[in-house]
Design a protein around this motif. Sequence first.
Motif, PDB file in Angstrom:
ATOM      1  N   SER A   1      -7.663   9.564   1.366  1.00  0.00           N
ATOM      2  CA  SER A   1      -7.588   7.699   2.208  1.00  0.00           C
ATOM      3  C   SER A   1      -8.150   7.337   3.064  1.00  0.00           C
ATOM      4  O   SER A   1      -8.685   8.059   3.520  1.00  0.00           O
ATOM      5  CB  SER A   1      -6.112   8.329   2.961  1.00  0.00           C
TER       6      SER A   1
ATOM      7  N   LYS B   1       2.480   0.208   7.345  1.00  0.00           N
ATOM      8  CA  LYS B   1       1.388   0.928   7.431  1.00  0.00           C
ATOM      9  C   LYS B   1       0.686  -0.710   8.226  1.00  0.00           C
ATOM     10  O   LYS B   1       0.639  -1.825   8.349  1.00  0.00           O
ATOM     11  CB  LYS B   1       0.884   0.424   5.949  1.00  0.00           C
TER      12      LYS B   1
ATOM     13  N   ILE C   1      -7.560   5.377   4.962  1.00  0.00           N
ATOM     14  CA  ILE C   1      -6.180   4.585   5.614  1.00  0.00           C
ATOM     15  C   ILE C   1      -6.884   3.942   7.230  1.00  0.00           C
ATOM     16  O   ILE C   1      -7.024   2.817   7.781  1.00  0.00           O
ATOM     17  CB  ILE C   1      -5.041   5.482   6.276  1.00  0.00           C
TER      18      ILE C   1
ATOM     19  N   LEU D   1      -7.266  14.273   1.076  1.00  0.00           N
ATOM     20  CA  LEU D   1      -5.876  14.988   1.624  1.00  0.00           C
ATOM     21  C   LEU D   1      -5.442  15.801   0.515  1.00  0.00           C
ATOM     22  O   LEU D   1      -4.530  17.168   0.369  1.00  0.00           O
ATOM     23  CB  LEU D   1      -4.707  13.982   0.640  1.00  0.00           C
TER      24      LEU D   1
ATOM     25  N   ASP E   1       0.453  -1.620  -0.076  1.00  0.00           N
ATOM     26  CA  ASP E   1       0.185  -0.004   0.545  1.00  0.00           C
ATOM     27  C   ASP E   1       0.956   1.034   0.421  1.00  0.00           C
ATOM     28  O   ASP E   1       2.425   1.280   0.618  1.00  0.00           O
ATOM     29  CB  ASP E   1      -1.426   0.401   1.329  1.00  0.00           C
ATOM     30  N   PRO E   2       0.419   2.619  -0.811  1.00  0.00           N
ATOM     31  CA  PRO E   2       1.637   3.177  -1.108  1.00  0.00           C
ATOM     32  C   PRO E   2       0.932   4.242   0.829  1.00  0.00           C
ATOM     33  O   PRO E   2      -0.056   3.938   0.924  1.00  0.00           O
ATOM     34  CB  PRO E   2       0.484   4.277  -1.838  1.00  0.00           C
TER      35      PRO E   2
ATOM     36  N   GLY F   1      -4.326   0.365  -3.583  1.00  0.00           N
ATOM     37  CA  GLY F   1      -4.309   0.746  -1.634  1.00  0.00           C
ATOM     38  C   GLY F   1      -5.784   1.084  -0.789  1.00  0.00           C
ATOM     39  O   GLY F   1      -6.710   1.083  -1.340  1.00  0.00           O
ATOM     40  N   ASP F   2      -4.987   2.526  -0.203  1.00  0.00           N
ATOM     41  CA  ASP F   2      -5.835   2.909   0.730  1.00  0.00           C
ATOM     42  C   ASP F   2      -6.669   4.333  -0.097  1.00  0.00           C
ATOM     43  O   ASP F   2      -7.602   5.177   0.564  1.00  0.00           O
ATOM     44  CB  ASP F   2      -5.550   3.024   1.894  1.00  0.00           C
ATOM     45  N   LEU F   3      -5.861   4.055  -1.397  1.00  0.00           N
ATOM     46  CA  LEU F   3      -6.224   6.107  -2.002  1.00  0.00           C
ATOM     47  C   LEU F   3      -6.402   5.840  -2.533  1.00  0.00           C
ATOM     48  O   LEU F   3      -6.606   4.755  -3.819  1.00  0.00           O
ATOM     49  CB  LEU F   3      -4.804   6.430  -2.062  1.00  0.00           C
TER      50      LEU F   3
ATOM     51  N   THR G   1      -0.352   9.702   3.087  1.00  0.00           N
ATOM     52  CA  THR G   1      -1.630   9.279   3.226  1.00  0.00           C
ATOM     53  C   THR G   1      -2.720   9.329   4.101  1.00  0.00           C
ATOM     54  O   THR G   1      -3.218   9.219   4.084  1.00  0.00           O
ATOM     55  CB  THR G   1      -1.681   7.844   2.523  1.00  0.00           C
TER      56      THR G   1
ATOM     57  N   THR H   1       1.642   7.986  -6.629  1.00  0.00           N
ATOM     58  CA  THR H   1       1.685   7.147  -5.148  1.00  0.00           C
ATOM     59  C   THR H   1       3.033   6.598  -5.149  1.00  0.00           C
ATOM     60  O   THR H   1       4.153   6.171  -5.884  1.00  0.00           O
ATOM     61  CB  THR H   1       0.630   6.121  -4.922  1.00  0.00           C
TER      62      THR H   1
END
Lengths: 230, 799
Positions: free
Chosen positions: B160, A98, B162, B142, A27-28, B190-192, A78, A58
């Motif tokens: 995000s 993360k 996250i 963000l 994950d970024p 991912g989480d974005l 993030t 990212t």
Amino acid sequence: MKKFLILFITFVIIIPLSISKGERPKDPIAIAKKVIKEVTFKDGAEKDSWNNLKASQTLLAESEVKTGTKSLAAILFTDGSGTITVRENSHLFIYGDKGDKKINNKNSFLEKGVIGFKVTKQKDDAFLISTPTAVASIRGSSGFVEFDEDSTFVFHLNDGSASVKLLIGDKTEQEVGEGYTVVVLSDGQIVYRAATTEDQSIFNDAMNLNNSKKLFINTPDGKVEIEYTE
Amino acid sequence: MLLKFMKILLMASLVFIIFVGNNFAQVNDYISNVTHSPQREGLPIHIKADLRNSTSISELTLSYRSFGMTEYIKSEMVILSDRAQATIPSDRVKAPFIEYYIIISLANGNVTYYPAEFSENETPIQISIEAPSPKDSEIIILTPEKGERVNEKDFFVTVSLIGVPDNVNPKETKLFIGDVDVSDYIMVAGDLIIFSGENNSGLIPNGINSIRAEVYDSSGALYHSVQSQFELVSSQIAEEELSQFNYTGNIKGELRNENYNSNSIFYNNLMASFNGSFKDWTTNAMIYLSSEEKKYLQPVNRFSFSMEKEERFSLQAGDTYPRFPNLILDGKRVRGINGTLNFGVFNIQASAGETLRKIEGKLINTYSSKDAPLESNVIRIDSMKYSNPFGRVDLGTFKRNLVAIRPSFGSRENFELGFSYLHSKDETGSIEFGARPQENLVFGSDLFVGIDNQRIVLSGEAAFSLINKDISGGSLTDTQIDSIFGTGSFIDIDPSDVKKVKDYLGKFITINQYIGPLNPQKFSSLAAEGALSLNYFNNNLRLSYIYRGNEFQSFGQNFLRTDVKGFNFSDRIRLMENQLFVSLGFELLSDNLQNTKIATTDYSTFSSSVSYYPRFNFPSITVGYNRYDNNNGLSLIDPIFGKYAIDDILNRFTLNFGYRFILEVPHSANLSFSTSSRDDNGYSNTDASYNSVNLQVNSTWTSDLSSIFNASYYSSEIGLKELDFFSISMGGKYLLLENKLQLSAVFSPTFGDIERQAFDLIASYNVMKNLDLILQARYYRIPGRSNSSIIGITAQFNI
């Protein structure tokens, strides 16, 4: 013996490699918000090549960002914990794990150059900015860090609270107040002083994302626009 | 099942109310409409009042308080033409609701209220405040940052996720920019969630846009949504802004005719505003000039200039509204300067200027020494000039100056200690026909301690005031002190004590026989309050104590309740992940602190409220109950003091539904009920009951057409006097000619014991890029009493 060698190679080289492949970050943990001129990055997963960094790219943990002359990159974490502005001729490594609903162990390693930082108040662990000679532990504030080629470390805190721990010399830790600057010389000597106008000027430049100019060059293929920082 | 039933019940209520007409609206002769910005805890609320017959209004004061607050905070509203506005600061906006009313001071000296019934039932308007959700911090927009100006070339959106739990499916996220659904263009990394600017290509218009991200769980149900706002600017504008100094501004001129019962008056006003920024510096300037400015009234014109550098330095000049600790100076207009310097460890705020301007009085007739009656408006005059030494006058107003300064230590993050000094004095020579110029001195200190990330907050302030109610004669000489003070003299106080006080305090305030308090040892001019707040385990608990002596007065705070002390306890409990709020409050106050009244009245108040803000498609509900019990212990049958007996209990229930729903098109509805009854067993014996119902529906039919519908019913019975009326208000807004022309109209008739009709029309036309013309017309009719109309035309030029 041959069998042993094969087994040895299998266990000692291939398996650890496959494990490390499995542990590669997925994950970024950051994203490039703004990029001016010549900025390249090495992805945390594919560390063998440099690529041009563009806004909205990212970045995984362990990524590297390198800026050229009159270039700039603004990096956002993030979890919304902060922004790092990488100024010209700088080289930065980005680390972080993360975790559950947050990024743990956020650590930006500045190999050389200047970075501005704006960090929101940290609840649990501090936001770290490391250099080869000192580590700044930031708990919600803004300022800049400079690490020169002669190994001089400069940490300026514009507001908030932070401390600097030396990795060389007597390895002392210095609390830094708002409007103060810590300078660590290459021999480990530490200077703690009120910020100068030059510090303030570097800070303003480091945080200003709009401090750029444009150059237009007419070519046979059309007008080429080059944006660069002052 | 229950959900469905509740929905049907609510819709049935709405339909019943719309078609049967059991509704309530604010009927007021001076304010036609009040609007306020969205209400969320921690965000300021901007309250705007549309005025009718604005020339008869001399001052408007917003009075507001949040749940559990002992008293209303007063703030002067800025009147600009036919509109007045004020802001409730963000730190005072707390769930579950804010209550407010507006004090309307008329030019003829009378005072009335909005809502008009407030003078009878003391029932304020209640605004539900939505509490922040912990889910807000799980979803972070963000980029762009809130309020950021973004070059279209650099534009992209990043959300995000996250912090969201594992049952959220990021791929189901929906993203809206303005009215445009860009969900099909987003990329999940991912989480974005990323909406790349490359996908924009004209999709998003330049200008201010909102971003809304809706996040769904794996079952497809909406988990939460967050919103933000940004401004998209063209590359050309963004490049222009790179020039160091950026500015915006506008100039607005208005011609207005008000016709009240065939009495026609023309007004005109001019307003200009300017905002500029240079690096970290921002500047603002504003000037408002009105033909309603008169020498014999307090200023109507307004002007101000301000500059600030982040939070470290600010300077305002002109009409300023400095905010010092509440007991000292808050919400009062000071024409002068106000500045702050914040170094973190040490900070200083100072304010100086005029709070009242001089208004000369009028000489009516003169008297010789032997004929002069002993009346308050008969004063000594210049006998050389007017032949006689005394004159009856219309008393004027002295110019009143004010200086306040507050050094403080600490940044208020964890600690702050401040000391305040306020001195305010009438200029005795500023007018010829005036009486009893006054002087006021206030010393105060305040403390703030925040522990554990401000989960424990200890705050307090104390102030001591001195007031001299007549400084026309200046300070007393030692000889005069000997003759006025002492046993057997006019005032039985040891003259040597008075001389000592004069030596100490004479440097700060005029010392004579009119200075007070005369009983400082009884803390009559002391005001103090302390509060402890604890924010743990989803409880926001607050315990406070106030003490206000009967003679405490600050010229920087006109509306402070004095002669009161007591405890206040409140707790706001957040349940079900901030969907359910239970608020409880209890207050016990008493007066007669210095035994200046016949009896001591105890005021006990119990407040409670339950609010439900569901995260799914269902109305928000707030139910409230308040009980006010006032008693001074005197018996009605007491032959001497019976007529002072106070013994009344007021019970009030409120119910409020708020619902945003889509029925073909988006609607926002609010339905509120309020009922209260007062059982008065005191001497005044005025039992009373009040009932009101109010429904408001705002609908957006197309991007060009929106409508508003408001219906309300009010009934009251005070003693034998009954009052019932029903009011509706309906109107809409329509955009034409590619949004260049905006038409809006509202018709508001009222029936029953109060009959009146009002019609408002506004047409706004964008003539060219920087120029707008606005036509505003209002017609207001009270059958058999009056017809009035307002027609105004405004030209606005933007730079």
